[in-house]
Design a protein around this motif. Sequence first.
Motif, PDB file in Angstrom:
ATOM      1  N   CYS A 113       0.857  -1.187   0.000  1.00 25.54           N
ATOM      2  CA  CYS A 113       0.000   0.000   0.000  1.00 25.54           C
ATOM      3  C   CYS A 113       0.892   1.235   0.000  1.00 25.54           C
ATOM      4  O   CYS A 113       1.700   1.425   0.916  1.00 25.54           O
ATOM      5  CB  CYS A 113      -0.917   0.014   1.218  1.00 25.54           C
ATOM      6  SG  CYS A 113      -2.097  -1.345   1.248  1.00 25.54           S
ATOM      7  N   VAL A 114       0.730   2.066  -1.025  1.00 27.01           N
ATOM      8  CA  VAL A 114       1.567   3.248  -1.184  1.00 27.01           C
ATOM      9  C   VAL A 114       0.661   4.447  -1.427  1.00 27.01           C
ATOM     10  O   VAL A 114      -0.288   4.367  -2.222  1.00 27.01           O
ATOM     11  CB  VAL A 114       2.564   3.082  -2.351  1.00 27.01           C
ATOM     12  CG1 VAL A 114       3.448   4.317  -2.476  1.00 27.01           C
ATOM     13  CG2 VAL A 114       3.409   1.840  -2.164  1.00 27.01           C
ATOM     14  N   GLY A 115       0.968   5.529  -0.761  1.00 31.33           N
ATOM     15  CA  GLY A 115       0.210   6.758  -0.943  1.00 31.33           C
ATOM     16  C   GLY A 115       0.602   7.774   0.110  1.00 31.33           C
ATOM     17  O   GLY A 115       1.267   7.455   1.107  1.00 31.33           O
ATOM     18  N   GLN A 116       0.191   8.995  -0.126  1.00 32.81           N
ATOM     19  CA  GLN A 116       0.498  10.041   0.831  1.00 32.81           C
ATOM     20  C   GLN A 116      -0.278   9.832   2.122  1.00 32.81           C
ATOM     21  O   GLN A 116      -1.271   9.102   2.176  1.00 32.81           O
ATOM     22  CB  GLN A 116       0.175  11.411   0.229  1.00 32.81           C
ATOM     23  CG  GLN A 116       1.016  11.773  -0.979  1.00 32.81           C
ATOM     24  CD  GLN A 116       0.676  13.145  -1.515  1.00 32.81           C
ATOM     25  OE1 GLN A 116      -0.110  13.876  -0.926  1.00 32.81           O
ATOM     26  NE2 GLN A 116       1.271  13.507  -2.637  1.00 32.81           N
ATOM     27  N   LYS A 117       0.178  10.497   3.140  1.00 38.47           N
ATOM     28  CA  LYS A 117      -0.455  10.387   4.441  1.00 38.47           C
ATOM     29  C   LYS A 117      -1.824  11.066   4.423  1.00 38.47           C
ATOM     30  O   LYS A 117      -1.999  12.128   3.827  1.00 38.47           O
ATOM     31  CB  LYS A 117       0.440  11.036   5.495  1.00 38.47           C
ATOM     32  CG  LYS A 117      -0.020  10.831   6.921  1.00 38.47           C
ATOM     33  CD  LYS A 117       0.984  11.434   7.878  1.00 38.47           C
ATOM     34  CE  LYS A 117       0.565  11.218   9.321  1.00 38.47           C
ATOM     35  NZ  LYS A 117       1.544  11.808  10.264  1.00 38.47           N
ATOM     36  N   GLY A 118      -2.798  10.416   5.070  1.00 38.65           N
ATOM     37  CA  GLY A 118      -4.124  10.997   5.175  1.00 38.65           C
ATOM     38  C   GLY A 118      -5.081  10.606   4.076  1.00 38.65           C
ATOM     39  O   GLY A 118      -6.177  11.173   3.986  1.00 38.65           O
ATOM     40  N   LEU A 119      -4.720   9.629   3.225  1.00 44.65           N
ATOM     41  CA  LEU A 119      -5.601   9.201   2.140  1.00 44.65           C
ATOM     42  C   LEU A 119      -6.444   7.984   2.511  1.00 44.65           C
ATOM     43  O   LEU A 119      -7.149   7.453   1.654  1.00 44.65           O
ATOM     44  CB  LEU A 119      -4.780   8.891   0.881  1.00 44.65           C
ATOM     45  CG  LEU A 119      -4.092  10.088   0.222  1.00 44.65           C
ATOM     46  CD1 LEU A 119      -3.339   9.643  -1.019  1.00 44.65           C
ATOM     47  CD2 LEU A 119      -5.101  11.169  -0.132  1.00 44.65           C
ATOM     48  N   VAL A 212       0.730  -6.886   4.978  1.00 46.62           N
ATOM     49  CA  VAL A 212       0.520  -5.552   4.422  1.00 46.62           C
ATOM     50  C   VAL A 212       1.823  -4.774   4.563  1.00 46.62           C
ATOM     51  O   VAL A 212       2.328  -4.585   5.673  1.00 46.62           O
ATOM     52  CB  VAL A 212      -0.635  -4.824   5.126  1.00 46.62           C
ATOM     53  CG1 VAL A 212      -0.820  -3.435   4.530  1.00 46.62           C
ATOM     54  CG2 VAL A 212      -1.919  -5.626   4.995  1.00 46.62           C
ATOM     55  N   ILE A 213       2.353  -4.350   3.428  1.00 46.21           N
ATOM     56  CA  ILE A 213       3.617  -3.605   3.392  1.00 46.21           C
ATOM     57  C   ILE A 213       3.281  -2.134   3.208  1.00 46.21           C
ATOM     58  O   ILE A 213       2.691  -1.748   2.193  1.00 46.21           O
ATOM     59  CB  ILE A 213       4.514  -4.111   2.253  1.00 46.21           C
ATOM     60  CG1 ILE A 213       4.677  -5.623   2.347  1.00 46.21           C
ATOM     61  CG2 ILE A 213       5.866  -3.421   2.279  1.00 46.21           C
ATOM     62  CD1 ILE A 213       5.193  -6.260   1.085  1.00 46.21           C
ATOM     63  N   ASP A 214       3.635  -1.335   4.180  1.00 48.64           N
ATOM     64  CA  ASP A 214       3.317   0.091   4.167  1.00 48.64           C
ATOM     65  C   ASP A 214       4.602   0.888   3.975  1.00 48.64           C
ATOM     66  O   ASP A 214       5.694   0.427   4.324  1.00 48.64           O
ATOM     67  CB  ASP A 214       2.630   0.481   5.474  1.00 48.64           C
ATOM     68  CG  ASP A 214       1.921   1.824   5.355  1.00 48.64           C
ATOM     69  OD1 ASP A 214       1.947   2.404   4.249  1.00 48.64           O
ATOM     70  OD2 ASP A 214       1.359   2.289   6.362  1.00 48.64           O
ATOM     71  N   ALA A 215       4.460   2.081   3.400  1.00 50.17           N
ATOM     72  CA  ALA A 215       5.614   2.960   3.148  1.00 50.17           C
ATOM     73  C   ALA A 215       5.320   4.339   3.712  1.00 50.17           C
ATOM     74  O   ALA A 215       5.031   5.282   2.961  1.00 50.17           O
ATOM     75  CB  ALA A 215       5.923   3.032   1.656  1.00 50.17           C
ATOM     76  N   GLY A 219       5.794  10.770  -0.266  1.00 47.97           N
ATOM     77  CA  GLY A 219       5.052  11.929  -0.744  1.00 47.97           C
ATOM     78  C   GLY A 219       4.724  12.956   0.309  1.00 47.97           C
ATOM     79  O   GLY A 219       3.940  13.877   0.042  1.00 47.97           O
ATOM     80  N   ASP A 220       5.299  12.828   1.512  1.00 43.32           N
ATOM     81  CA  ASP A 220       4.969  13.766   2.588  1.00 43.32           C
ATOM     82  C   ASP A 220       5.942  14.933   2.686  1.00 43.32           C
ATOM     83  O   ASP A 220       5.723  15.843   3.485  1.00 43.32           O
ATOM     84  CB  ASP A 220       4.941  13.024   3.933  1.00 43.32           C
ATOM     85  CG  ASP A 220       3.853  11.968   3.977  1.00 43.32           C
ATOM     86  OD1 ASP A 220       2.903  12.080   3.181  1.00 43.32           O
ATOM     87  OD2 ASP A 220       3.958  11.027   4.788  1.00 43.32           O
ATOM     88  N   GLY A 221       7.013  14.917   1.918  1.00 42.82           N
ATOM     89  CA  GLY A 221       7.996  15.985   2.000  1.00 42.82           C
ATOM     90  C   GLY A 221       7.771  17.054   0.949  1.00 42.82           C
ATOM     91  O   GLY A 221       6.965  16.914   0.021  1.00 42.82           O
ATOM     92  N   ILE A 222       8.502  18.145   1.100  1.00 40.99           N
ATOM     93  CA  ILE A 222       8.447  19.203   0.088  1.00 40.99           C
ATOM     94  C   ILE A 222       9.183  18.759  -1.173  1.00 40.99           C
ATOM     95  O   ILE A 222       8.718  18.971  -2.289  1.00 40.99           O
ATOM     96  CB  ILE A 222       9.055  20.501   0.656  1.00 40.99           C
ATOM     97  CG1 ILE A 222       8.276  20.952   1.885  1.00 40.99           C
ATOM     98  CG2 ILE A 222       9.076  21.592  -0.402  1.00 40.99           C
ATOM     99  CD1 ILE A 222       8.874  22.160   2.574  1.00 40.99           C
ATOM    100  N   GLU A 267      -4.623  10.943  -4.857  1.00 47.93           N
ATOM    101  CA  GLU A 267      -5.334  12.030  -4.181  1.00 47.93           C
ATOM    102  C   GLU A 267      -6.483  12.521  -5.063  1.00 47.93           C
ATOM    103  O   GLU A 267      -6.301  12.759  -6.259  1.00 47.93           O
ATOM    104  CB  GLU A 267      -4.365  13.173  -3.894  1.00 47.93           C
ATOM    105  CG  GLU A 267      -4.951  14.271  -3.038  1.00 47.93           C
ATOM    106  CD  GLU A 267      -3.936  15.353  -2.728  1.00 47.93           C
ATOM    107  OE1 GLU A 267      -4.303  16.324  -2.041  1.00 47.93           O
ATOM    108  OE2 GLU A 267      -2.784  15.219  -3.181  1.00 47.93           O
ATOM    109  N   PRO A 268      -7.700  12.685  -4.496  1.00 44.42           N
ATOM    110  CA  PRO A 268      -8.872  13.068  -5.308  1.00 44.42           C
ATOM    111  C   PRO A 268      -8.876  14.556  -5.644  1.00 44.42           C
ATOM    112  O   PRO A 268      -9.685  15.334  -5.119  1.00 44.42           O
ATOM    113  CB  PRO A 268     -10.048  12.674  -4.409  1.00 44.42           C
ATOM    114  CG  PRO A 268      -9.522  12.807  -3.024  1.00 44.42           C
ATOM    115  CD  PRO A 268      -8.073  12.415  -3.086  1.00 44.42           C
ATOM    116  N   THR A 269      -7.998  14.964  -6.545  1.00 39.99           N
ATOM    117  CA  THR A 269      -7.899  16.374  -6.922  1.00 39.99           C
ATOM    118  C   THR A 269      -8.796  16.742  -8.091  1.00 39.99           C
ATOM    119  O   THR A 269      -9.049  17.925  -8.321  1.00 39.99           O
ATOM    120  CB  THR A 269      -6.446  16.699  -7.294  1.00 39.99           C
ATOM    121  OG1 THR A 269      -6.045  15.859  -8.389  1.00 39.99           O
ATOM    122  CG2 THR A 269      -5.521  16.456  -6.107  1.00 39.99           C
ATOM    123  N   ASN A 270      -9.238  15.739  -8.866  1.00 41.84           N
ATOM    124  CA  ASN A 270     -10.067  15.962 -10.062  1.00 41.84           C
ATOM    125  C   ASN A 270      -9.330  16.787 -11.114  1.00 41.84           C
ATOM    126  O   ASN A 270      -9.950  17.495 -11.908  1.00 41.84           O
ATOM    127  CB  ASN A 270     -11.393  16.637  -9.694  1.00 41.84           C
ATOM    128  CG  ASN A 270     -12.385  16.599 -10.854  1.00 41.84           C
ATOM    129  OD1 ASN A 270     -12.280  15.735 -11.732  1.00 41.84           O
ATOM    130  ND2 ASN A 270     -13.323  17.527 -10.885  1.00 41.84           N
TER     131      ASN A 270
END
Length: 526
Positions: A113-119, A212-215, A219-222, A267-270
Motif C-alpha cells: 500500500c503506497v500513498g500520501q499520508k491521510g488518504l 501488508v507492506i506500508d511505506a 510523498g509527505d515531504g516538500i 489524491e482526489p484532486t479531479n
Amino acid sequence: MQAETSVEDFRSTSLAGTTSGVANGGVKLENSPTIEETHAIPDASEGKPTAELETEVESEQDANQQQTGQQLPQQTGIKVLHHRVSGYVGFANLPKQWHRKSIRRGFSLNLLCVGQKGLGKSTLINTLFNKPLYDLSAAATADLAALKLGNAGDRMAGADIDPSQQPREELGTQQQQQQEAGQARDPTKVEVKIETHTTTIEENGVALTLNVIDAPGFGDGINNADAWVPIVREIDHRFDQYLDAENRVDRNSIEDNRVHACLYFIEPTNHSLKALDLEFCKAVHQKCNLIPVIAKSDILTDEEIEEFKATIRGQLENEGIELFEPPQYVLDDKETAARSLQLHSQMPYAIVGSTTQVSTADGRQVRGRAYPWGVIEVDNAAHSDFVHLRDLLIKVYLMELRRKTENVLYERYRSEKLGFLNIKQDNSVFKEYDPELKQKEEKQLHEAKLAKLEAEMKAVFQQKVNEKEKKLQKSEAELFNRHKEMKDKLTKQLKALEDKKHQLEMSLVNQSANSPAQTKKKGFLR
C-alpha cells in the motif's frame, strides 16, 4: 455361405473364450462370450445335418493348421469366469485432493500500500479484510503527539535565548550538532520507511496469511525526488530473497514474501496525476501488479469521478504503464468474461472505506459514512467501487495475482538478474536422450571437426606457399637489382677506359705534330 460364416463364428468365439481363459488364469475378458453362450447364439446352419456341420468345422480347422503350421491342443472342460471392473479409476477426485492440500497449507497475500499520508490507507485495509489490522485511534493519537512535539520543538528553537547566558562549551556543542544534523538530513525531504504488518484471517475454515507492506513518509515531504527508490529497492530485495531460497539445497521451506499486488492511492484532486504519481507507477509497473485507487472519492460527484478516471487512464496509457488486467480464458462463460471486462474497465477504482456501522433511511445497518444529505454505503456498487476492488483483489482473482507474480513478474526479474550475472541457460539438459540421434549428432560434430581441420590445413599450406612465393620474388628482385648495379658499374668503367684511350691517342697526335724533323748528323767518316 451362411453356414460357413456361422461355423467360423462358432470356432473363433470358442477359441477366443478358451484361450483368454487360459491366458488370464481362468478369468475371461469382458467382451468374449463363453462356450455356453456360443451354443446359445442363433446360427444360420441349424437346418443342416450334423455330419455336414462337423465336416465343415474340421475342414476349417485343417486349413488354419496348414496356414499356421501349428497343432491346436484339445481344449475341453475349461471353465470361463466373468469379471467386471466396478466403480471408476479415481482421478476425478484430484480436485478434492488439491482442495484438501490447499486448506491444510493455507493461503498468503502480500499487499503493498503506497500513498500520501491521510488518504485512508489504514481504513481501507481494515474495511477490505473486515478486521482491525491497524489501530486507527492509536495512530491518530501518535500523529497528534508527534505534531505537538514538533510544534514544541519549533517554539524552543525559535525562542529568544541570549547566547551570552549559555556556557561557551554548551553553545559550541549545540552549534556542532546543528551543523552535523543539517549536513546529514535535508529538511525538505521526509525519509520513506518500510513497515510490514502480518496477521492471519480465517473465513469458513480457510486461513489467509496477510502481509501488508506500508511505506510511511512517501510523498509527505516538500522535495519528493527519488521517494519511490526505497520501495523499488524493497520489491527487488524480496525477489532476491526468493531467488536465493530457490538456489539452496533444501527448498522445502521456501517462504513466498514477494509482492503480489500494489494498491496505489491517488489524491482526489479531479485534475490529473502528479509527477510523483507517474514516476512511481513507471518504476513499479514491471515489478508488481499495479492497481490504482482514487482515495476518499466521496468528496467528488459522479461526473467528476468519471472525468477524473478518464484523465488518469489517458495519462497511464500515454506513459506506457501497465495495470493488472484480469485474465480471460477460452472456457470462461459469458458471465465470467463480462465480469472480467467490467473489473478492468472500472480502473482506477473510486473507493470509500469505513468500518463504522450506520443506519440507512430504511433502517438497515450497513458499513458506511453518514452525512447530513444521506448515507454512503461501502458495500454498495452504486456508491463506490469498493466491491469491484474486493472482487479483484480477494474474491475472484487473488490466485491470478499470485500466478502472474510467479510466472511473469518474477520470471522477468530472474531472467534479467541472471543475464546481468552472465549466467545462461543450457537448453540441452531438457532434451530427451535418443541413442540414434546422439550418434548422428556425434557424427555431424566429427565431420564438422574434420572439415574444420582440413580447412585449417589448407589455409596453413596456402599461407606457406604465399610466404615462399613472396620470398622468391624478393630474392629475384634483389638479384635483378644487383645485376643492374654491376652492369652500370661495368659500363662506367668501360666508358672511363675509352675516354682515357682517346686522351692518349690525342696526346700522341699532338706530340707528333708539334715536334720538328730531326736532321741527320754527319758522321766522322763522311
